[in-house]
Design an enzyme around this catalytic site. Sequence first.
Site, PDB file in Angstrom:
ATOM      1  N   CYS A   1       9.326  -2.432 -33.460  1.00  0.00           N
ATOM      2  CA  CYS A   1      10.485  -1.739 -32.920  1.00  0.00           C
ATOM      3  C   CYS A   1      10.397  -0.271 -33.329  1.00  0.00           C
ATOM      4  O   CYS A   1       9.561   0.102 -34.144  1.00  0.00           O
ATOM      5  CB  CYS A   1      11.783  -2.347 -33.454  1.00  0.00           C
ATOM      6  SG  CYS A   1      12.020  -4.086 -33.013  1.00  0.00           S
TER       7      CYS A   1
ATOM      8  N   GLY B   1       9.171  -0.578 -28.149  1.00  0.00           N
ATOM      9  CA  GLY B   1      10.070  -1.642 -27.746  1.00  0.00           C
ATOM     10  C   GLY B   1      10.780  -1.313 -26.456  1.00  0.00           C
ATOM     11  O   GLY B   1      11.376  -0.253 -26.336  1.00  0.00           O
TER      12      GLY B   1
ATOM     13  N   ASN C   1      12.913  -2.419 -38.346  1.00  0.00           N
ATOM     14  CA  ASN C   1      11.616  -2.730 -37.741  1.00  0.00           C
ATOM     15  C   ASN C   1      10.853  -3.600 -38.716  1.00  0.00           C
ATOM     16  O   ASN C   1      10.645  -3.216 -39.863  1.00  0.00           O
ATOM     17  CB  ASN C   1      10.837  -1.437 -37.463  1.00  0.00           C
ATOM     18  CG  ASN C   1       9.429  -1.706 -36.968  1.00  0.00           C
ATOM     19  OD1 ASN C   1       9.173  -2.699 -36.301  1.00  0.00           O
ATOM     20  ND2 ASN C   1       8.510  -0.803 -37.283  1.00  0.00           N
ATOM     21  N   GLY C   2      10.454  -4.801 -38.279  1.00  0.00           N
ATOM     22  CA  GLY C   2       9.698  -5.682 -39.156  1.00  0.00           C
ATOM     23  C   GLY C   2      10.139  -7.124 -39.016  1.00  0.00           C
ATOM     24  O   GLY C   2      10.720  -7.521 -38.006  1.00  0.00           O
TER      25      GLY C   2
ATOM     26  N   TYR D   1      -3.294  -0.392 -31.761  1.00  0.00           N
ATOM     27  CA  TYR D   1      -2.563  -0.547 -30.507  1.00  0.00           C
ATOM     28  C   TYR D   1      -1.154   0.024 -30.509  1.00  0.00           C
ATOM     29  O   TYR D   1      -0.744   0.674 -29.550  1.00  0.00           O
ATOM     30  CB  TYR D   1      -2.473  -2.044 -30.169  1.00  0.00           C
ATOM     31  CG  TYR D   1      -1.628  -2.360 -28.954  1.00  0.00           C
ATOM     32  CD1 TYR D   1      -2.148  -2.263 -27.663  1.00  0.00           C
ATOM     33  CD2 TYR D   1      -0.302  -2.767 -29.081  1.00  0.00           C
ATOM     34  CE1 TYR D   1      -1.377  -2.551 -26.548  1.00  0.00           C
ATOM     35  CE2 TYR D   1       0.473  -3.061 -27.970  1.00  0.00           C
ATOM     36  CZ  TYR D   1      -0.070  -2.956 -26.710  1.00  0.00           C
ATOM     37  OH  TYR D   1       0.696  -3.234 -25.613  1.00  0.00           O
TER      38      TYR D   1
END
Length: 532
Positions: free
Chosen positions: A2, A28, A101-102, A260
């Site tokens: 995210c 995201g 985020n995670g 990526y």
Amino acid sequence: MCGIAGIYSSSPVNQSLYDALTVLQHRGQDAAGIVTLDHGKMFLRKGNGLVKDVFHTRHMRRLEGNIGIGHCRYPTAGCSSSAEAQPLYVNSPYGIVLAHNGNLTNKPELKRELSEKDRRHINTSSDSEILLNIFANGLQPCDKSVSNRVTPEAVFGAVTTVFERCKGAYSAVALIVGNGMVCFRDAYGIRPAVFGKRVVNGLDEYMVASESVALDALGFTLVRDVKPGEAIFIDMQGQLHTKQCVATEEPAPCIFEHVYLARPDSLMDDISVYRSRLRMGEKLATKIIEEWPDNDIDVVIPIPDTSTTSAMQLAFRLKVKMRHGFVKNRYIGRTFIMPGQEIRKKSVRQKLNAIGLEFKGKNVLLVDDSIVRGTTSQQIVEMAREAGANKVYFASASPPVRYPNVYGIDMPSAEELIAHGRTEAEVGVLIGADKMIYQDLEDLIDSCREGNPSVKRFDTSVFDGHYVTGGIDAQYLSILDNERNDSTKSSNQLRSTEGTKDSTRTSIELDDESEDADDSSSNIELHNMSTN
């Protein structure tokens, strides 16, 4: 995966947060949200969709205040309910909103503790809500002040509680009503976070974000990464406070960010993503020269966009021309992060179209950043052959992805990973390539470490199955497989679509303007805040 952002400014932050989330949109595309704080009131807008679709002019006008946080989300377990769009809110103490985020790997245990011991209710399946309540519970003992203010030490104490209780990967930013903004990062530094500063009319302004590119876009100077196990607190007077809240483990940032996830113009842990991808191409070319010296490659063609940097350097090293043989439709989302295999299958040919002149009669080396499920790769090989390629070789800038990710990247169950339990040659046969070439893991690590030799290791769990935080056993992975397989995702997608409006109404109040009557995630104010 995210994107998070937080800004403390001397002027309204609504437009700046919108711009930051737009820059972070690649992290995201499922949902987005912004919360601002003004004179003790929080203003929230969030909903499913891209940033540009969630926020309209009428919403932006209502996001008042000079401090705020934002989030762009993709669903780790395939759920697209707007009830789980972030930031998330808890009333006590003070009023706190958080964006995360995670992924927490001890989520069931924490949820049970929060209910039985801490008497806190978790209303969604999001581990971000658990993280928020752990932080809020750690701050609760400090809720004694008549002035309704907490000290930086109290904030850092609450963050220390998070580090002590929460296992897994997390970078988070939170607002505490009347007190300020805090950002923290897990002790291994798996998920990224940076902070920056700018001076406007003699006043210091601060910003935190997942990637440095968001700071660049808004004119903030990158100060540094948030250190693993560190918290950064900006109080309402604009004073910056930092503290190492936990003795750090040996940092292990996620290497897949460089493969990526991240934009190439970002710096992560003082490593240029762009240059790390150049080195990936260089090392992959060296491997081809050593192991396949008599290759008959006529042209190198990257699969847009993430692999372009590696393919460029690979072609240069091989002394073979590189051509852009695929044209990408910029209005189709990233297939890797789309929930549900059928959606991904359908989107590939909508997203890419081959230029026949670059393929016809040639031996083509296709280069991608990675191969996850293999469905996309298989279709792209078919497209190359249909365009007239004589032979189609396939190269991956990363090693085979054989294990699921447990730290916030929505990789599928192990059985749905094409390289799981298969040799590299077998993968090549399955995707229909005449030859398959993978990057070696040590070469990938060296490609990233060369940018900052002080980073001694990375999280490479998707390649080698070693989970740096520990505690990941067969039972955990089995449960994760059940959550992430495509049949479960399809079911979740259907349920979340049917229940979006009702789930949104459980925690927030809608504006009663007629133009938003059918928009369940319209601009809103949090509970106990007067109507704007």
